[in-house]
Enzyme design. Structure first.
Site, PDB file in Angstrom:
ATOM      1  CG  HIS A 222      -1.918   1.246   0.881  1.00 33.54           C
ATOM      2  ND1 HIS A 222      -2.975   1.294   0.008  1.00 33.54           N
ATOM      3  CD2 HIS A 222      -1.759   2.512   1.324  1.00 33.54           C
ATOM      4  CE1 HIS A 222      -3.451   2.516  -0.055  1.00 33.54           C
ATOM      5  NE2 HIS A 222      -2.729   3.286   0.734  1.00 33.54           N
ATOM      6  CE1 TYR A 226      -2.369   6.931  -1.146  1.00 30.41           C
ATOM      7  CE2 TYR A 226      -1.799   5.809   0.878  1.00 30.41           C
ATOM      8  CZ  TYR A 226      -2.749   6.276  -0.004  1.00 30.41           C
ATOM      9  OH  TYR A 226      -4.081   6.089   0.263  1.00 30.41           O
ATOM     10  CG  HIS A 373      -9.106   1.191  -7.235  1.00 35.58           C
ATOM     11  ND1 HIS A 373      -9.473   2.454  -6.803  1.00 35.58           N
ATOM     12  CD2 HIS A 373      -8.013   0.855  -6.500  1.00 35.58           C
ATOM     13  CE1 HIS A 373      -8.629   2.846  -5.841  1.00 35.58           C
ATOM     14  NE2 HIS A 373      -7.741   1.900  -5.649  1.00 35.58           N
ATOM     15  CG  PHE A 374      -4.808  -1.394 -10.404  1.00 34.31           C
ATOM     16  CD1 PHE A 374      -4.125  -1.374 -11.600  1.00 34.31           C
ATOM     17  CD2 PHE A 374      -5.214  -2.620  -9.883  1.00 34.31           C
ATOM     18  CE1 PHE A 374      -3.874  -2.550 -12.290  1.00 34.31           C
ATOM     19  CE2 PHE A 374      -4.962  -3.794 -10.564  1.00 34.31           C
ATOM     20  CZ  PHE A 374      -4.291  -3.757 -11.772  1.00 34.31           C
ATOM     21  CG  HIS A 375      -5.782   0.140 -15.443  1.00 33.49           C
ATOM     22  ND1 HIS A 375      -5.966  -1.118 -14.937  1.00 33.49           N
ATOM     23  CD2 HIS A 375      -4.707   0.056 -16.282  1.00 33.49           C
ATOM     24  CE1 HIS A 375      -5.063  -1.936 -15.462  1.00 33.49           C
ATOM     25  NE2 HIS A 375      -4.284  -1.254 -16.270  1.00 33.49           N
ATOM     26  NE  ARG A 436      -6.723  -8.177  -9.586  1.00 35.24           N
ATOM     27  CZ  ARG A 436      -5.840  -7.658  -8.719  1.00 35.24           C
ATOM     28  NH1 ARG A 436      -6.101  -7.665  -7.407  1.00 35.24           N
ATOM     29  NH2 ARG A 436      -4.718  -7.119  -9.115  1.00 35.24           N
ATOM     30  NE  ARG A 437      -3.463 -10.159 -10.643  1.00 41.31           N
ATOM     31  CZ  ARG A 437      -2.747 -10.051  -9.534  1.00 41.31           C
ATOM     32  NH1 ARG A 437      -3.021 -10.778  -8.498  1.00 41.31           N
ATOM     33  NH2 ARG A 437      -1.765  -9.190  -9.460  1.00 41.31           N
TER      34      ARG A 437
HETATM   35 FE1  HAS Z   1      -6.141   1.730  -4.162  1.00 39.18          FE
HETATM   36  C1  HAS Z   1      -6.414  -1.711  -4.471  1.00 39.18           C
HETATM   37  C2  HAS Z   1      -8.071   1.646  -1.345  1.00 39.18           C
HETATM   38  C3  HAS Z   1      -5.693   5.127  -3.738  1.00 39.18           C
HETATM   39  C4  HAS Z   1      -3.534   1.676  -6.392  1.00 39.18           C
HETATM   40  N1  HAS Z   1      -5.183   0.260  -5.244  1.00 39.18           N
HETATM   41  C5  HAS Z   1      -5.474  -1.079  -5.261  1.00 39.18           C
HETATM   42  C6  HAS Z   1      -4.600  -1.746  -6.196  1.00 39.18           C
HETATM   43  C7  HAS Z   1      -3.751  -0.787  -6.696  1.00 39.18           C
HETATM   44  C8  HAS Z   1      -4.141   0.479  -6.101  1.00 39.18           C
HETATM   45  C9  HAS Z   1      -2.611  -0.997  -7.669  1.00 39.18           C
HETATM   46  O1  HAS Z   1      -9.140  -0.454   0.610  1.00 39.18           O
HETATM   47  C10 HAS Z   1      -4.637  -3.234  -6.563  1.00 39.18           C
HETATM   48  C11 HAS Z   1      -3.694  -4.054  -5.776  1.00 39.18           C
HETATM   49  C12 HAS Z   1      -3.734  -5.504  -6.254  1.00 39.18           C
HETATM   50  O2  HAS Z   1      -3.171  -5.790  -7.320  1.00 39.18           O
HETATM   51  O3  HAS Z   1      -4.351  -6.334  -5.569  1.00 39.18           O
HETATM   52  N2  HAS Z   1      -6.827   3.133  -2.837  1.00 39.18           N
HETATM   53  C13 HAS Z   1      -7.611   2.892  -1.768  1.00 39.18           C
HETATM   54  C14 HAS Z   1      -7.902   4.154  -1.083  1.00 39.18           C
HETATM   55  C15 HAS Z   1      -7.231   5.147  -1.783  1.00 39.18           C
HETATM   56  C16 HAS Z   1      -6.541   4.483  -2.857  1.00 39.18           C
HETATM   57  C17 HAS Z   1      -8.749   4.349   0.125  1.00 39.18           C
HETATM   58  N3  HAS Z   1      -4.899   3.128  -4.933  1.00 39.18           N
HETATM   59  C18 HAS Z   1      -4.852   4.469  -4.610  1.00 39.18           C
HETATM   60  C19 HAS Z   1      -3.789   5.120  -5.314  1.00 39.18           C
HETATM   61  C20 HAS Z   1      -3.175   4.138  -6.066  1.00 39.18           C
HETATM   62  C21 HAS Z   1      -3.884   2.905  -5.806  1.00 39.18           C
HETATM   63  C22 HAS Z   1      -3.440   6.577  -5.188  1.00 39.18           C
HETATM   64  C23 HAS Z   1      -2.014   4.213  -6.980  1.00 39.18           C
HETATM   65  C24 HAS Z   1      -1.337   5.283  -7.264  1.00 39.18           C
HETATM   66  N4  HAS Z   1      -7.091   0.265  -3.138  1.00 39.18           N
HETATM   67  C25 HAS Z   1      -7.787   0.436  -1.981  1.00 39.18           C
HETATM   68  C26 HAS Z   1      -8.217  -0.893  -1.462  1.00 39.18           C
HETATM   69  C27 HAS Z   1      -7.748  -1.841  -2.361  1.00 39.18           C
HETATM   70  C28 HAS Z   1      -7.042  -1.097  -3.381  1.00 39.18           C
HETATM   71  C29 HAS Z   1      -8.984  -1.193  -0.256  1.00 39.18           C
HETATM   72  C30 HAS Z   1      -7.904  -3.372  -2.276  1.00 39.18           C
HETATM   73  C31 HAS Z   1      -8.983  -3.874  -3.131  1.00 39.18           C
HETATM   74  C32 HAS Z   1      -9.027  -5.393  -3.115  1.00 39.18           C
HETATM   75  O4  HAS Z   1      -9.916  -5.957  -2.453  1.00 39.18           O
HETATM   76  O5  HAS Z   1      -8.160  -6.029  -3.733  1.00 39.18           O
HETATM   77  C33 HAS Z   1      -7.186   6.631  -1.441  1.00 39.18           C
HETATM   78  O6  HAS Z   1      -5.841   7.034  -1.291  1.00 39.18           O
HETATM   79  C34 HAS Z   1      -7.859   7.499  -2.479  1.00 39.18           C
HETATM   80  C35 HAS Z   1      -7.862   8.985  -2.106  1.00 39.18           C
HETATM   81  C36 HAS Z   1      -8.280   9.867  -3.244  1.00 39.18           C
HETATM   82  C37 HAS Z   1      -9.218  10.808  -3.228  1.00 39.18           C
HETATM   83  C38 HAS Z   1      -9.493  11.648  -4.473  1.00 39.18           C
HETATM   84  C39 HAS Z   1      -9.044  13.094  -4.330  1.00 39.18           C
HETATM   85  C40 HAS Z   1      -9.171  13.845  -5.612  1.00 39.18           C
HETATM   86  C41 HAS Z   1      -8.264  14.709  -6.099  1.00 39.18           C
HETATM   87  C42 HAS Z   1      -8.481  15.393  -7.440  1.00 39.18           C
HETATM   88  C43 HAS Z   1      -9.486  16.527  -7.377  1.00 39.18           C
HETATM   89  C44 HAS Z   1      -9.458  17.308  -8.648  1.00 39.18           C
HETATM   90  C45 HAS Z   1     -10.499  17.723  -9.365  1.00 39.18           C
HETATM   91  C46 HAS Z   1     -10.215  18.379 -10.695  1.00 39.18           C
HETATM   92  C47 HAS Z   1     -11.904  17.526  -8.931  1.00 39.18           C
HETATM   93  C48 HAS Z   1     -10.013  11.109  -2.013  1.00 39.18           C
HETATM   94  C49 HAS Z   1      -7.030  15.036  -5.324  1.00 39.18           C
HETATM   95  C50 HAS Z   1     -11.006  19.662 -10.936  1.00 39.18           C
HETATM   96  C51 HAS Z   1     -10.593  20.253 -12.233  1.00 39.18           C
HETATM   97  C52 HAS Z   1     -10.822  21.555 -12.646  1.00 39.18           C
HETATM   98  C53 HAS Z   1     -10.422  22.003 -13.972  1.00 39.18           C
HETATM   99  C54 HAS Z   1     -11.470  22.529 -11.768  1.00 39.18           C
HETATM  100 CU    CU Z   2      -4.011  -0.086  -0.601  1.00 40.71          CU
END
Ligand code: HAS
Ligand code: CU
Length: 547
Positions: A222, A226, A373-375, A436-437
């Site tokens: 995890h 980050y 999700h991860f893409h 998946r996979r």
């Molecule tokens: Fe995840 C599975 C939970 C973030 C990558 N994640 C994965 C896997 C990968 C991955 C690779 O709780 C698969 C692993 C595998 O192969 O088994 N993930 C989270 C949570 C977050 C999260 C809570 N993941 C990421 C990030 C990754 C990533 C970042 C890569 C860089 N993830 C999980 C969980 C799993 C999981 C479980 C396990 C699932 C399972 O059962 O296998 C948080 O960090 C997300 C926080 C993000 C936000 C969004 C904020 C938005 C922003 C942009 C705003 C901009 C705007 C634009 C609106 C709260 C900062 C406006 C534009 C204008 C022009 C005005």
């Molecule tokens: Cu994670």
């Protein structure tokens, strides 16, 4: 590389070399990806077999998620340490040695995968067993990245001694957070690979404990996400506002965000192991609570960066509630790539919050939802930001004009569109139960699988668009390095200024030592007892299965 490096000055060769490896890995991995997307839609490609499919998925995952990212981040880290600190790197020779160690490791792992001896996917869960060269190669990549950490820390220290009371520039602050979280989490995978997997794959021990190995893996896995994300955040905070023609809304909020990632990135790994036996539900709940805490710095980032964009749009003359949006520089590759990354991350973050809830995780775990999700996250929020960053870095490092700029302008839109088709359809089929996979998702016409078919067709079409986008990116990078014309007025590397100047003294958010100690305390609390109890349980080792 030679042409680009020849035109570049001395220190620039280091980040350019990293960029070349990163983009080469990306190019190979992208070619594999398009075959996979077509295979899952059950298209009859020539020479399509399950063996080739799993070899390809492994190569794609390792080259994209581990090689492209790590090399890009190391190269970008050096640019930050050299330019934001305005001093030479402390330890350029060590940096080169580390580069070659990591490159040798990459080649060893790639050899094992491409010769069909390591089809164990990028998470390499035992009892799937790979050729020892795969694990040894990965260990060398980690060792190389530790060399990078040493150079980054030494550079920070040298600067700090010369400026004992000044807060370090925000870009370097973010890179230091990246370095610290990497130093905290990589021992997990190092112990797994060196202590468990290498002796087992060499046949020195007969069995391995899958639960212990998975726990060590996710202790690292995890924070790894980050490690990918924070350098992208560095670009969002320290480059984007200036490129958009404005200023960063708050420097201090940025510092707080990076510190929260040092503190909370690691004690959350069990959210990948909700479905694993051998870990008490109470510990899983503790990790869930920490996971919800770590959503907070990304919410703050969403606020701060959008506020910075509003500042930029208004400085460019935008009026009214949303008039500023139209004034933003939509034709500029870095800007477009980053803003589309952010929009995508909004969806990815929403999905992450769903994954982190135990009951909902039971619904999506091991389904196509996860790859959806991860893409969105690593595959777009991070990778597309890095592509935009490459367009920004290349002219600044090589002194050349970007080649094929029209491709650089269109490419982020293609990526965004292709990824929406690919990822959203994977989310849908995941909810419909598609695993998946798997090599192909038709299950010889089973009725449940028939319902997925329209969606896998959409995701395959998305995969083709992504492929066109990926090749456009590779073309621009290679074209600039090989055939770029020297720029008439080379662009300087400049960092965004905050809206309100920062007070010239350090605050709580600049105390890396203190936050590192607190992070270690939290890690011991979150992992000490569960790992201890896994070690004390009666354990059943598994012999290796070579796929
Ligand atoms: Fe995840 C599975 C939970 C973030 C990558 N994640 C994965 C896997 C990968 C991955 C690779 O709780 C698969 C692993 C595998 O192969 O088994 N993930 C989270 C949570 C977050 C999260 C809570 N993941 C990421 C990030 C990754 C990533 C970042 C890569 C860089 N993830 C999980 C969980 C799993 C999981 C479980 C396990 C699932 C399972 O059962 O296998 C948080 O960090 C997300 C926080 C993000 C936000 C969004 C904020 C938005 C922003 C942009 C705003 C901009 C705007 C634009 C609106 C709260 C900062 C406006 C534009 C204008 C022009 C005005
Ligand atoms: Cu994670």
């Amino acid at each position: 590389m030679s042409a680009g490096a020849a035109a570049a000055g001395r220190w620039e060769r280091l980040p350019i070399a990293h960029l070349v490896v990163a983009v080469a890995a990306f190019g190979v991995a992208a070619m594999m990806a398009v075959m996979q997307a077509l295979s899952r839609a059950d298209l009859q490609l020539p020479a399509r077999t399950a063996q080739i499919y799993y070899l390809s998925v492994t190569a794609h995952g390792v080259l994209m998620a581990l090689v492209f990212t790590t090399f890009f981040i190391m190269g970008f880290g050096y640019v930050v340490a050299r330019s934001a600190l305005e001093q030479p790197l402390a330890g350029e020779s060590l940096a080169w040695v580390s580069f070659f160690v990591a490159l040798a490791g990459t080649l060893a792992a790639a050899w094992a995968i491409l010769t069909g001896q390591a089809s164990v996917l990028y998470t390499f869960y035992p009892p799937l067993q790979a050729h020892p060269a795969f694990y040894i190669g990965l260990a060398l990549v980690i060792v190389g990245s530790w060399g990078w950490c040493a150079v980054m820390i030494r550079s920070y220290r040298a600067w700090s001694r010369a400026h004992p009371t000044t807060p370090v520039p925000l870009a370097m602050h973010g890179m230091m957070a990246t370095v610290i979280l990497w130093c905290l989490c990589t021992p997990g995978v190092a112990v797994e690979v060196v202590g468990l997997l290498i002796p087992w794959s060499l046949g020195w021990v007969k069995t391995v404990d899958p639960i212990l190995a998975r726990t060590l893996f996710w202790y690292f896995g995890h924070p790894l996400v980050y490690f990918w994300l924070l350098p992208a955040y560095v670009a969002w905070y320290s480059i984007l506002p200036r490129e958009a023609g404005g200023k960063l809304f708050s420097d201090l909020l940025g510092r707080m965000v990076f510190v929260l990632f040092i503190l909370l990135s690691t004690p959350v790994g069990f959210h990948h192991q909700f479905m694993d036996p051998g870990i008490h539900a109470g510990w899983k709940l503790f990790h869930t609570i920490n996971t919800y805490a770590i959503l907070f710095p990304s919410f703050v980032t969403a606020f701060t960066i959008v506020a910075s964009l509003e500042v930029a749009g208004r400085m460019r003359g935008g009026r009214g509630l949303l008039g500023w949006v139209a004034k933003l520089p939509w034709g500029q590759p870095l800007f477009t790539a980053v803003v589309l990354s952010m929009l995508t991350f909004t969806l990815g973050g929403f999905g992450g919050a769903i994954n982190a809830a135990f009951a909902m995780n039971a619904m999506i775990h091991n389904t196509a939802w996860v790859q959806g999700h991860f893409h969105l996250t690593v595959g777009t929020a991070v990778a597309l930001t890095f592509m935009g960053l490459s367009y920004w870095l290349l002219p600044r490092l090589t002194g050349k004009e970007l080649r094929f700029p029209a491709f650089a302008q269109v490419q982020p839109w293609l990526w965004f569109g292709g990824m929406m088709m690919f990822s959203l359809s994977n989310h849908v089929t995941g909810l419909m139960g598609m695993p998946r996979r798997v090599y192909e998702a038709s299950y010889e016409g089973a009725s449940a699988a028939a319902a997925w078919a329209p969606w896998t067709a959409v995701s395959a079409a998305g995969g083709v668009i992504l492929f066109v986008s990926a090749m456009s990116f590779v073309l621009v990078v290679a074209g600039t390095l090989l055939w770029g014309k020297p720029a008439k007025s080379p662009a300087p590397i400049e960092w965004a200024e905050p809206l309100e100047p920062l007070a010239p003294r350090r605050t709580l958010w600049d105390r890396f030592g203190l936050w590192t100690v607190l992070a270690i305390v939290l890690i011991v609390l979150a992992y000490g007892y569960p790992i201890g109890s896994i070690l004390m349980m009666h354990r059943f080792g598994s012999p290796g299965i070579r796929p």
